[in-house]
Design a protein around this motif. Structure first.
Motif, PDB file in Angstrom:
ATOM      1  N   PRO A  90       0.808  -1.230   0.000  1.00 56.67           N
ATOM      2  CA  PRO A  90       0.000   0.000   0.000  1.00 56.67           C
ATOM      3  C   PRO A  90       0.842   1.280   0.000  1.00 56.67           C
ATOM      4  CG  PRO A  90      -0.153  -1.101   2.121  1.00 56.67           C
ATOM      5  CD  PRO A  90       0.547  -2.046   1.196  1.00 56.67           C
ATOM      6  N   LEU A  91       1.982   1.284   0.707  1.00 53.30           N
ATOM      7  CA  LEU A  91       2.821   2.490   0.726  1.00 53.30           C
ATOM      8  C   LEU A  91       3.447   2.738  -0.639  1.00 53.30           C
ATOM      9  CD1 LEU A  91       4.752   2.563   4.125  1.00 53.30           C
ATOM     10  CD2 LEU A  91       2.924   4.059   3.338  1.00 53.30           C
ATOM     11  N   ALA A 138       0.853   4.030  -2.869  1.00 53.14           N
ATOM     12  CA  ALA A 138       0.590   5.454  -2.606  1.00 53.14           C
ATOM     13  C   ALA A 138       1.612   6.310  -3.344  1.00 53.14           C
ATOM     14  CB  ALA A 138       0.638   5.733  -1.109  1.00 53.14           C
ATOM     15  N   PHE A 180       0.909   6.102  -7.105  1.00 50.16           N
ATOM     16  CA  PHE A 180      -0.307   6.870  -7.344  1.00 50.16           C
ATOM     17  C   PHE A 180       0.012   8.370  -7.415  1.00 50.16           C
ATOM     18  CE2 PHE A 180      -4.771   8.023  -5.990  1.00 50.16           C
ATOM     19  CZ  PHE A 180      -5.358   7.535  -7.143  1.00 50.16           C
ATOM     20  N   LEU A 181       0.885   8.796  -6.480  1.00 60.84           N
ATOM     21  CA  LEU A 181       1.315  10.192  -6.408  1.00 60.84           C
ATOM     22  C   LEU A 181       2.058  10.589  -7.691  1.00 60.84           C
ATOM     23  CD1 LEU A 181       0.915  12.049  -3.928  1.00 60.84           C
ATOM     24  CD2 LEU A 181       3.314  11.669  -3.377  1.00 60.84           C
ATOM     25  N   PHE A 202       8.780  10.283  -1.345  1.00 59.74           N
ATOM     26  CA  PHE A 202       7.629  11.183  -1.208  1.00 59.74           C
ATOM     27  C   PHE A 202       8.100  12.634  -1.231  1.00 59.74           C
ATOM     28  CE2 PHE A 202       5.523   7.351   0.409  1.00 59.74           C
ATOM     29  CZ  PHE A 202       4.311   7.436  -0.262  1.00 59.74           C
ATOM     30  N   SER A 256       5.029   0.164  -6.040  1.00 56.98           N
ATOM     31  CA  SER A 256       5.113   1.425  -6.787  1.00 56.98           C
ATOM     32  C   SER A 256       4.563   1.275  -8.195  1.00 56.98           C
ATOM     33  CB  SER A 256       6.565   1.896  -6.902  1.00 56.98           C
ATOM     34  OG  SER A 256       7.117   2.035  -5.646  1.00 56.98           O
ATOM     35  N   GLY A 275       0.875   0.832  -8.151  1.00 51.27           N
ATOM     36  CA  GLY A 275       0.198   2.093  -7.874  1.00 51.27           C
ATOM     37  C   GLY A 275       0.211   3.024  -9.077  1.00 51.27           C
ATOM     38  N   GLY A 318      -3.176   2.283 -10.120  1.00 47.78           N
ATOM     39  CA  GLY A 318      -3.715   3.047  -8.988  1.00 47.78           C
ATOM     40  C   GLY A 318      -5.025   3.730  -9.277  1.00 47.78           C
ATOM     41  N   ASN A 375     -10.095   0.051  -0.727  1.00 43.95           N
ATOM     42  CA  ASN A 375     -10.010   0.871   0.475  1.00 43.95           C
ATOM     43  C   ASN A 375      -8.906   0.321   1.369  1.00 43.95           C
ATOM     44  OD1 ASN A 375     -10.341   2.556   2.588  1.00 43.95           O
ATOM     45  ND2 ASN A 375     -12.498   2.092   2.948  1.00 43.95           N
ATOM     46  N   GLU A 419      -7.230   2.131   3.498  1.00 51.15           N
ATOM     47  CA  GLU A 419      -7.017   3.040   4.618  1.00 51.15           C
ATOM     48  C   GLU A 419      -6.697   2.259   5.889  1.00 51.15           C
ATOM     49  OE1 GLU A 419     -10.284   5.494   5.800  1.00 51.15           O
ATOM     50  OE2 GLU A 419      -9.041   6.608   7.219  1.00 51.15           O
ATOM     51  N   ALA A 434      -1.379   0.584   6.291  1.00 53.59           N
ATOM     52  CA  ALA A 434       0.027   0.884   6.598  1.00 53.59           C
ATOM     53  C   ALA A 434       0.320   0.726   8.085  1.00 53.59           C
ATOM     54  CB  ALA A 434       0.385   2.295   6.133  1.00 53.59           C
TER      55      ALA A 434
END
Lengths: 112, 271
Positions: free
Chosen positions: B35-36, B39, B42-43, B68, B157, B160, B164, B170, B172, B175
């Protein structure tokens, strides 16, 4: 394509800087005997850093806004309690994560 | 089977067991890095970058918070010097990880450069806590753990960045698996070592940096602060023992590691 080149240069620079931080102590103490002080530090650092990583995981918690970090502290309490009781890492980690996901996704502490 | 073949078969069997053991050890990191990593991907996707850049960054940089930060700096149009300084400061904590692994990595062989490259928070936590299975090679076991964690991060990565926006999972709170992993490893460290002071130092340094500094700087500052507390206790708390150690060292009795032992013992008695 200057954009591609610039992006690759940026990635290379960040990669080298990151690797530099990781390789630094090995370059400093790779060939010569580290000072005596260091061997004490060596033994004391891992337990200290592990607990600091736990504290670091709570860095973004808003302690003065609802739910006041209660989902995090409550789940950490459950994980620690479960682990002290059963000493089964997988059980403690997965039960804790499942519980935390349920707590935040269903907004269990919304009454606070 | 000839004797040679039996031997080769046995090492291959042992190797598979070692790999499976590493796989089991890294499951929590898998669940955290997917998931990280997603993220991050996705970013990158949201910032308009091709997925190949998310892949390259995770493969070559391999530092969660650092990547990040890089996305934020890219968006801000930062220059190369800014990238270097920000990255050095953010990742300087890794130097402390290496500092406590000098001894553990001293006989590790040709995988050493890779193990140093792949030293993330989570891999460090696993390497300093996990026991090498009986009869297994330490170098191989450490390599499997490091490479598996690295693979999870890269896979997350790419997943995502590529999917992504299509997936609607979900995740949420997932992490939190890494928080739970660190909690469990801390408890294991507590049982495995008889020294208690590092935990006191961590609580003091952690609380102080959490209150006084911004969340992004908190980890590095608390590690430096904690290390200073450890050194101060070593220097001033046991000055007499240190003095004796010094005299013995001057006389050339005992190596650095041997002399550290009595200091350790005296700290145990105090607790």
């Amino acid at each position: 394509m200057p954009d591609t080149l610039q992006m690759l240069a940026t990635i290379t620079v960040i990669a080298l800087a990151t690797f530099a931080t990781r390789v630094l102590p090995f370059l400093c103490f790779g060939s010569r005997e580290p000072p005596a002080m260091l061997s004490t530090i060596e033994k004391n650092l891992p337990p200290m850093i592990l607990l600091l990583l736990v504290i670091y995981c709570l860095k973004d918690v808003q302690w003065f806004l609802a739910p006041y970090g209660i989902p995090e502290l409550f789940t950490i309490g459950i994980v620690a309690g479960l682990h002290l009781w059963k000493r089964n890492a997988m059980l403690s980690i997965f039960a804790g994560t499942g519980l935390y996901m349920a707590l935040v996704q269903f907004n269990v502490f919304s009454f606070l | 089977m000839t004797e040679k073949e039996v031997k080769r078969y046995e090492t291959r069997e042992g190797d598979r067991d070692l790999f499976l053991s590493a796989l089991k050890t890294t499951v929590p990191v898998f669940l955290g890095y997917i998931p990280l990593g997603m993220a991050f991907g996705f970013l990158m996707d949201g910032a308009g970058y091709h997925w190949i850049y998310a892949f390259l960054m995770s493969l070559l940089i391999y530092a969660g918070a650092g990547q990040f930060l890089a996305v934020a700096l890219l968006a801000a149009g930062a220059g190369l010097p800014e990238f270097v300084i920000a990255t050095l400061l953010l990742n300087l904590r890794h130097a402390f990880y290496g500092l406590s692994l000098l001894d553990k990595f001293s006989d590790i062989g040709k995988v050493k450069p890779y193990l140093i490259f792949a030293l993330t928070d989570e891999t460090y936590a696993l390497l300093t806590t996990a026991e090498v299975p009986a009869g297994g090679s330490k170098a191989r076991f450490y390599f499997y753990i490091s490479a598996l964690d690295h693979f999870y991060w890269v896979a997350g990565s790419v997943l995502g960045a590529g999917l992504g926006s299509l997936l609607n999972l979900n995740l949420e709170g997932m992490a939190f698996v890494l928080t739970a992993l660190f909690v469990v490893l801390t408890i294991e460290q507590y049982f495995n070592s008889s020294i208690r002071f590092p935990f006191v130092a961590a609580v003091g340094a952690g609380a102080a940096s959490l209150i006084l500094f911004s969340p992004e700087n908190m980890l590095l500052i608390s590690i430096i602060l904690g290390t200073l507390i450890l050194i101060a206790r070593e220097k001033f708390g046991q000055r007499d023992t240190q003095l004796n150690e010094g005299i013995r060292q001057v006389k050339g009795i005992g190596q650095a590691h041997a002399t550290a032992q009595p200091v350790q013992d005296s700290s145990q008695e105090e607790n």
